[in-house]
Design an enzyme around this catalytic site. Structure first.
Site, PDB file in Angstrom:
ATOM      1  N   ASP A   1      52.282  26.888  36.834  1.00 27.60           N
ATOM      2  CA  ASP A   1      51.623  27.513  35.649  1.00 27.60           C
ATOM      3  C   ASP A   1      52.362  28.403  35.030  1.00 27.60           C
ATOM      4  O   ASP A   1      52.635  29.425  35.695  1.00 27.60           O
ATOM      5  CB  ASP A   1      50.223  28.111  36.287  1.00 27.60           C
ATOM      6  CG  ASP A   1      49.378  28.592  34.915  1.00 27.60           C
ATOM      7  OD1 ASP A   1      49.954  28.731  33.890  1.00 27.60           O
ATOM      8  OD2 ASP A   1      48.287  29.022  35.123  1.00 27.60           O
TER       9      ASP A   1
ATOM     10  N   GLU B   1      41.804  24.004  30.389  1.00 26.59           N
ATOM     11  CA  GLU B   1      42.483  24.202  31.864  1.00 26.59           C
ATOM     12  C   GLU B   1      41.563  23.966  33.157  1.00 26.59           C
ATOM     13  O   GLU B   1      41.484  24.957  33.811  1.00 26.59           O
ATOM     14  CB  GLU B   1      43.310  25.398  32.117  1.00 26.59           C
ATOM     15  CG  GLU B   1      42.568  26.712  31.738  1.00 26.59           C
ATOM     16  CD  GLU B   1      43.505  27.847  31.856  1.00 26.59           C
ATOM     17  OE1 GLU B   1      44.146  28.055  33.045  1.00 26.59           O
ATOM     18  OE2 GLU B   1      43.633  28.747  30.857  1.00 26.59           O
TER      19      GLU B   1
ATOM     20  N   HIS C   1      46.179  33.017  40.820  1.00 25.44           N
ATOM     21  CA  HIS C   1      47.229  33.789  40.607  1.00 25.44           C
ATOM     22  C   HIS C   1      48.404  34.170  41.429  1.00 25.44           C
ATOM     23  O   HIS C   1      49.010  35.096  41.549  1.00 25.44           O
ATOM     24  CB  HIS C   1      46.619  35.084  39.800  1.00 25.44           C
ATOM     25  CG  HIS C   1      45.979  35.304  38.686  1.00 25.44           C
ATOM     26  ND1 HIS C   1      45.084  35.915  38.075  1.00 25.44           N
ATOM     27  CD2 HIS C   1      45.819  33.829  37.808  1.00 25.44           C
ATOM     28  CE1 HIS C   1      44.478  35.543  36.878  1.00 25.44           C
ATOM     29  NE2 HIS C   1      45.001  34.143  36.735  1.00 25.44           N
TER      30      HIS C   1
ATOM     31  N   GLU D   1      46.619  22.116  32.380  1.00 26.74           N
ATOM     32  CA  GLU D   1      46.491  22.830  31.196  1.00 26.74           C
ATOM     33  C   GLU D   1      47.240  22.614  29.981  1.00 26.74           C
ATOM     34  O   GLU D   1      48.562  22.290  30.183  1.00 26.74           O
ATOM     35  CB  GLU D   1      46.770  24.415  31.690  1.00 26.74           C
ATOM     36  CG  GLU D   1      46.470  25.388  30.581  1.00 26.74           C
ATOM     37  CD  GLU D   1      46.906  26.901  30.916  1.00 26.74           C
ATOM     38  OE1 GLU D   1      46.383  27.918  30.312  1.00 26.74           O
ATOM     39  OE2 GLU D   1      47.651  26.925  32.108  1.00 26.74           O
TER      40      GLU D   1
ATOM     41  N   ASP E   1      51.158  28.240  27.319  1.00 22.64           N
ATOM     42  CA  ASP E   1      50.484  28.579  28.424  1.00 22.64           C
ATOM     43  C   ASP E   1      50.330  26.990  29.006  1.00 22.64           C
ATOM     44  O   ASP E   1      49.509  26.228  28.569  1.00 22.64           O
ATOM     45  CB  ASP E   1      49.402  29.138  28.212  1.00 22.64           C
ATOM     46  CG  ASP E   1      48.692  29.545  29.613  1.00 22.64           C
ATOM     47  OD1 ASP E   1      49.251  29.183  30.729  1.00 22.64           O
ATOM     48  OD2 ASP E   1      47.655  30.332  29.652  1.00 22.64           O
TER      49      ASP E   1
ATOM     50  N   HIS F   1      46.226  35.799  26.979  1.00 18.87           N
ATOM     51  CA  HIS F   1      44.627  35.853  27.001  1.00 18.87           C
ATOM     52  C   HIS F   1      44.511  36.539  25.436  1.00 18.87           C
ATOM     53  O   HIS F   1      44.286  37.998  25.384  1.00 18.87           O
ATOM     54  CB  HIS F   1      43.802  36.395  28.105  1.00 18.87           C
ATOM     55  CG  HIS F   1      43.964  35.742  29.165  1.00 18.87           C
ATOM     56  ND1 HIS F   1      42.867  35.300  30.015  1.00 18.87           N
ATOM     57  CD2 HIS F   1      45.104  35.152  29.963  1.00 18.87           C
ATOM     58  CE1 HIS F   1      43.225  34.741  31.209  1.00 18.87           C
ATOM     59  NE2 HIS F   1      44.596  34.579  31.077  1.00 18.87           N
TER      60      HIS F   1
ATOM     61  N   TYR G   1      39.714  23.498  43.623  1.00 24.23           N
ATOM     62  CA  TYR G   1      40.466  24.162  44.582  1.00 24.23           C
ATOM     63  C   TYR G   1      39.726  24.245  45.736  1.00 24.23           C
ATOM     64  O   TYR G   1      38.654  24.923  45.935  1.00 24.23           O
ATOM     65  CB  TYR G   1      40.894  25.696  44.101  1.00 24.23           C
ATOM     66  CG  TYR G   1      41.276  25.647  42.781  1.00 24.23           C
ATOM     67  CD1 TYR G   1      42.515  25.737  42.371  1.00 24.23           C
ATOM     68  CD2 TYR G   1      40.348  25.827  41.637  1.00 24.23           C
ATOM     69  CE1 TYR G   1      42.891  25.772  40.995  1.00 24.23           C
ATOM     70  CE2 TYR G   1      40.647  26.042  40.394  1.00 24.23           C
ATOM     71  CZ  TYR G   1      42.143  25.796  40.006  1.00 24.23           C
ATOM     72  OH  TYR G   1      42.545  25.977  38.869  1.00 24.23           O
TER      73      TYR G   1
ATOM     74  N   ASP H   1      64.144  56.391  36.584  1.00 12.98           N
ATOM     75  CA  ASP H   1      64.187  56.531  35.222  1.00 12.98           C
ATOM     76  C   ASP H   1      64.692  55.371  34.703  1.00 12.98           C
ATOM     77  O   ASP H   1      65.354  55.245  33.549  1.00 12.98           O
ATOM     78  CB  ASP H   1      65.467  57.484  35.297  1.00 12.98           C
ATOM     79  CG  ASP H   1      66.787  57.057  36.031  1.00 12.98           C
ATOM     80  OD1 ASP H   1      66.639  56.360  36.594  1.00 12.98           O
ATOM     81  OD2 ASP H   1      67.807  57.839  35.557  1.00 12.98           O
TER      82      ASP H   1
ATOM     83  N   ARG I   1      45.010  21.918  38.937  1.00 10.46           N
ATOM     84  CA  ARG I   1      44.860  22.581  37.641  1.00 10.46           C
ATOM     85  C   ARG I   1      45.683  21.681  36.542  1.00 10.46           C
ATOM     86  O   ARG I   1      46.906  21.517  37.007  1.00 10.46           O
ATOM     87  CB  ARG I   1      45.095  23.966  37.435  1.00 10.46           C
ATOM     88  CG  ARG I   1      44.744  24.544  36.329  1.00 10.46           C
ATOM     89  CD  ARG I   1      44.408  26.148  36.246  1.00 10.46           C
ATOM     90  NE  ARG I   1      45.568  26.799  36.399  1.00 10.46           N
ATOM     91  CZ  ARG I   1      45.969  27.537  37.545  1.00 10.46           C
ATOM     92  NH1 ARG I   1      44.896  27.421  38.516  1.00 10.46           N
ATOM     93  NH2 ARG I   1      46.924  28.205  37.833  1.00 10.46           N
TER      94      ARG I   1
ATOM     95  N   HIS J   1      40.989  29.955  27.451  1.00  9.86           N
ATOM     96  CA  HIS J   1      40.997  31.261  26.676  1.00  9.86           C
ATOM     97  C   HIS J   1      41.648  31.041  25.355  1.00  9.86           C
ATOM     98  O   HIS J   1      42.429  30.134  25.109  1.00  9.86           O
ATOM     99  CB  HIS J   1      41.480  32.385  27.518  1.00  9.86           C
ATOM    100  CG  HIS J   1      42.902  31.863  28.136  1.00  9.86           C
ATOM    101  ND1 HIS J   1      43.947  31.906  27.460  1.00  9.86           N
ATOM    102  CD2 HIS J   1      43.248  31.253  29.150  1.00  9.86           C
ATOM    103  CE1 HIS J   1      45.117  31.674  28.094  1.00  9.86           C
ATOM    104  NE2 HIS J   1      44.672  31.329  29.006  1.00  9.86           N
TER     105      HIS J   1
ATOM    106  N   HIS K   1      36.692  29.412  37.633  1.00  9.43           N
ATOM    107  CA  HIS K   1      37.174  30.126  36.398  1.00  9.43           C
ATOM    108  C   HIS K   1      36.625  29.352  35.300  1.00  9.43           C
ATOM    109  O   HIS K   1      36.043  28.376  35.441  1.00  9.43           O
ATOM    110  CB  HIS K   1      38.652  30.278  36.331  1.00  9.43           C
ATOM    111  CG  HIS K   1      39.358  28.999  36.503  1.00  9.43           C
ATOM    112  ND1 HIS K   1      39.661  28.294  35.264  1.00  9.43           N
ATOM    113  CD2 HIS K   1      39.989  28.448  37.479  1.00  9.43           C
ATOM    114  CE1 HIS K   1      40.270  27.185  35.877  1.00  9.43           C
ATOM    115  NE2 HIS K   1      40.566  27.182  37.107  1.00  9.43           N
TER     116      HIS K   1
END
Length: 428
Positions: A255, A379, A238, A409, A266, A356, A383, A34, A407, A349, A345
């Protein structure tokens, strides 16, 4: 901000003409048993109302003679407010949020038809709330059943997002100020993370310090689950476990960013935890950095949205060929997507109320054209996932490159004359 919400509603009502638009608040999400998660309003609903409570419905009926903006909300109940917090209530919906009329949410089925019966169309986005979807469809079907007798009523349902999301794509000055504040807080957190990261510390320690700054500076929390990925973890796009102990010689990919006033930033940066790149790390990092610089240069009003991604792909592919990780003609490698094992990728975005954010990227065969007020991320990354199988016809991957993930960004605003990097305060 109430004047701005009102202006947005007027703009939308001008576009829907004789239609009626219905927007549902976000549902409460259960964490366990709950216990509920902190409430976060539906972005479309918030964009039009600024109303930050659950169990609410907003109706826009520009054709109605008296009530053009109607809110259905939870009534004030002292006993429940003691447990779960202050409620605006019906009167507050009118006095604070500018509704022409407001009703308890329990009266929705009774009151809603009067705002639909003279509309020629219902604008509603069929979402994840199946029960509410059924409610809207039920009202529509009842009105359609009596249409032959009256000759009026909505003969179609159209996704409200098609119109609204094109509005959300271009940010106002008020929105940009919130995004700049979100970016400034995130910049501070990233800079502090670079100061404190060192071999022997755990990824979650860096995460905790960054998220402390997010809240300490007035942010509403994380814009998305923080990625603090060291070593091979940086090759997981991710990765959010953030449990590994950083080792000497690791790169650390962070990130992470905060939300402020419902608007998001971001940012990604990658750096060596001991302060010094290895030769292989530096070679790949320089390629990604050059790809980002050239991609950002393509963020200009009038340019197609696809331009910055295509630019990044070309620079990355050229760099991989120079290092011997790919072999062949650049144009052929790009056309055949031979780079994809190392860059899987897109380069960015839209960014705004959602990380996003909404808004189309493509109109059929034609990409969206960039215009002032749009905010997007840039970005690129590389990899070299351990044990990756190279694309057909490509050389085996030298083990010295394996486990390197990079990466970079930034958040970039399209301006009248070019662009503004909102997150330029973090070194790269």
């Amino acid at each position: 901000m109430q004047a701005e919400y009102s202006q947005r509603r007027e703009q939308l009502m001008a576009k829907i003409g004789n239609g009626t638009a219905i927007f549902r608040s976000a549902p409460m999400a259960v964490m366990h048993n709950d216990v509920e998660y902190n409430f976060r309003q539906d972005s479309d609903f918030f964009y039009l109302t600024g109303f930050d409570e659950p169990e609410a419905v907003a109706v826009l009926a520009p054709h109605h003679t008296e009530h053009r903006f109607i809110l259905f909300v939870r009534p004030k109940e002292r006993e429940k407010e003691v447990w779960t917090g202050y409620r605006c209530g019906v009167e507050g919906a009118k006095e604070i949020y500018g509704a022409d009329e407001a009703y308890p949410i329990t009266e929705l089925d009774e009151k809603l038809p009067q705002y639909l019966e003279k509309a020629d169309k219902i604008y509603y986005r069929l979402g994840r709330d199946r029960n509410f979807n059924e409610k809207v469809l039920h009202h529509w079907q009842r009105l359609m059943a009596t249409y032959p007798k009256r000759g009026t009523g909505p003969i179609a349902i159209e996704d409200a997002g098609v119109i609204l999301h094109s509005m959300r794509l271009v940010k106002s000055q008020a929105e940009l100020e919130l995004m700049r504040q979100a970016a400034a807080i995130s910049v501070e957190a990233h800079n502090y993370a670079q100061e404190i990261a060192s071999p022997g510390r755990y990824e979650y320690e860096i995460q905790a310090e960054m998220e402390r700054i997010f809240r300490l500076r007035g942010g509403t929390g994380v814009a998305y689950p923080s990625i603090v990925a060291s070593g091979d973890n940086a090759c997981i796009l991710h990765y959010i476990e953030n449990t590994r102990q950083m080792q000497d010689g690791d790169l650390l990919l962070i990130d992470a960013a905060c939300a402020y006033g419902y608007y998001n930033s971001d940012i990604t940066r990658t750096f060596p935890v001991n302060g010094k790149f290895t030769g292989e790390q530096k070679a790949l990092y320089d390629i990604v950095l050059e790809a980002q610089k050239q991609a950002i240069a393509q963020v200009q009003p009038g340019n197609p949205y696809s331009a910055f991604h295509d630019t990044a792909v070309r620079v990355l592919t050229e760099g991989l060929v120079e290092l011997g990780i790919l072999q062949g003609q650049i144009d052929d490698l790009i056309k055949e997507e031979k780079y994809k094992p190392f860059y899987m990728h897109r380069t960015g975005h839209w960014l705004g109320l959602d990380v996003h954010d909404v808004g189309v990227y493509q109109h059929g065969d034609s990409p969206q054209i960039l215009q002032p007020g749009q905010v997007l991320t840039v970005e690129p990354g590389l990899y070299i996932v351990p044990q990756t199988q190279p694309a057909e016809g490509q050389p085996a991957i030298d083990p010295r490159w394996e486990g390197i993930g990079i990466r970079i960004e930034d958040d970039v605003l399209v301006t009248e004359t070019g662009h503004e990097i909102l997150t330029a305060g973090v070194p790269k």
